[in-house]
Design a protein around this motif. Structure first.
Motif: not given
Ligand code: SF4
Ligand code: SF4
Length: 357
Positions: A174-184
């Motif tokens: 639900i929180n961090c980790g959504g700022q990329g060209d690719i996200a895992i």
């Protein structure tokens, strides 16, 4: 009591200027141009004629004291006594004399660190260190970062991509980790299991009920004790109820999976911001090396490297070729799980054919 307002206690971050290399301080806001003489090295030239050379070094993200001391010692000995951390956990050393660049790179690589991460490389994967301190992690994001960077080390060291690639990971859904060209990202696939014996002792039930984004949690009496129940038809398996109520356990060795999303980007001089889209779901969360997720990420990177034009970021590339072609060139299956059919979206998305403003 005095009428005078109490003066604020300054507890924010300290003034960064005191830690800057003197050449950077002197030329602040007055740089004429910068260039990229080799992977991992930047050269900035100021209007004053001053130059500064930056050498970027990857780290293992969660730094132990030994490594931190070692990196600081390298700065003292080879880089004018200054060290700088980037938001992607890289270390940057700055020197004003070009003759110091090669000895600095040699000392860094002799200690086993890697120079790179500039321009059109794959930058260091970013992640939050929730596994160490946060209250909701569903997986060890740092382990995913380590395994993937081990495989992508040459893409960090060299500049072979059409444009820079930012990859992120998350340890909860639900929180961090959504700022990329690719996200895992972690992806829970089953609703939480409730340990009713613990709820009344551990959880504030109104806070937990309020926490659910789709109103799937209700207070309930179970075996004569106050507890909670979940409407599993409504539950979107987000895991937001777990932090305020650990007895609502959602992490599961089998049913907590990984998902890969692509195409996220902040707005820039050329384009609007773009949201990531899900391209692979239900990937086994398989420590210690996460081979399935790593293979998918490498596959996407290869397709991007072979097919994108120079300077296209992943989102620009997909916009040009279209999503159907993206699934063709990456050989990823397009399934019903890629379609957002959540019924609550009718209230928040434009679901009618009428034009509305
Ligand atoms: S991704 Fe989730 S678990 Fe990890 S640090 Fe961020 S909020 Fe915490
Ligand atoms: S997992 Fe998310 S949607 Fe499901 S009950 Fe908990 S907070 Fe609600």
């Amino acid at each position: 009591m005095s009428d005078k307002p109490r003066s604020p206690i300054e507890s924010g971050c300290p003034d960064g200027f005191q830690y800057m290399h003197p050449v950077m301080r002197k030329n602040y806001g007055a740089w004429k141009f910068h260039e990229h003489p080799q992977p991992g090295v930047l050269r900035h030239v100021g209007y004053s004629g001053d130059e500064i050379w930056t050498v970027r070094v990857g780290t293992q993200r969660i730094l132990d004291v030994f490594s931190l001391r070692e990196l600081c010692d390298l700065g003292d000995e080879y880089a004018d006594g200054y060290i700088h951390f980037t938001i992607r956990s890289n270390v940057e050393y700055m020197v004003s004399d070009p003759a110091k660049v090669e000895p600095l790179i040699k000392a860094i690589t002799d200690k086993g660190y890697i120079v790179g991460g500039t321009k059109n490389s794959v930058a260091m994967l970013s992640h939050t260190q929730g596994w160490l301190h946060c209250d909701i992690p569903g997986t060890d994001a740092s382990g995913v970062v380590k395994s993937m960077m081990d495989e992508l080390i040459d893409e960090f060291r060299e500049c072979n991509m059409p444009n820079r690639v930012h990859i992120t990971t998350s340890c909860c859904q639900i929180n961090c980790g959504g700022q990329g060209d690719i996200a895992i990202n972690i992806q829970h696939t089953k609703p939480p299991k409730i340990n009713h014996d613990l709820v009344s002792n551990v959880c504030e039930r109104p806070s937990v009920v309020a926490r659910c984004p789709v109103a799937a949690i209700r207070p309930a009496m179970v075996n004569g004790k106050p507890s909670l129940e979940v409407d599993e038809k409504k539950c979107i398996c987000c895991g937001a109820c777990f932090p305020p109520c650990p007895p609502m356990q959602i992490n599961d060795a089998e049913h907590s999976k990984l998902a890969v999303w692509v195409g996220g980007n902040h707005s820039n001089a050329r384009s609007k911001p773009t949201f990531q889209k899900l391209v692979a779901a239900g990937i086994p969360n398989n420590p210690p090396r996460w081979p399935e997720a790593t293979a998918i990420v490498k596959n996407i990177l290869n397709a991007y490297k072979n097919d994108a034009k120079d300077w296209e970021r992943i989102n620009d590339w997909i916009e040009r070729i279209g999503w159907p072609r993206f699934f063709e060139v990456t050989n990823l299956p397009f399934t019903k799980y890629h379609i957002d059919n959540w019924r609550g979206a009718r209230n928040s998305l434009n679901a009618s054919t009428h034009i509305r403003f």
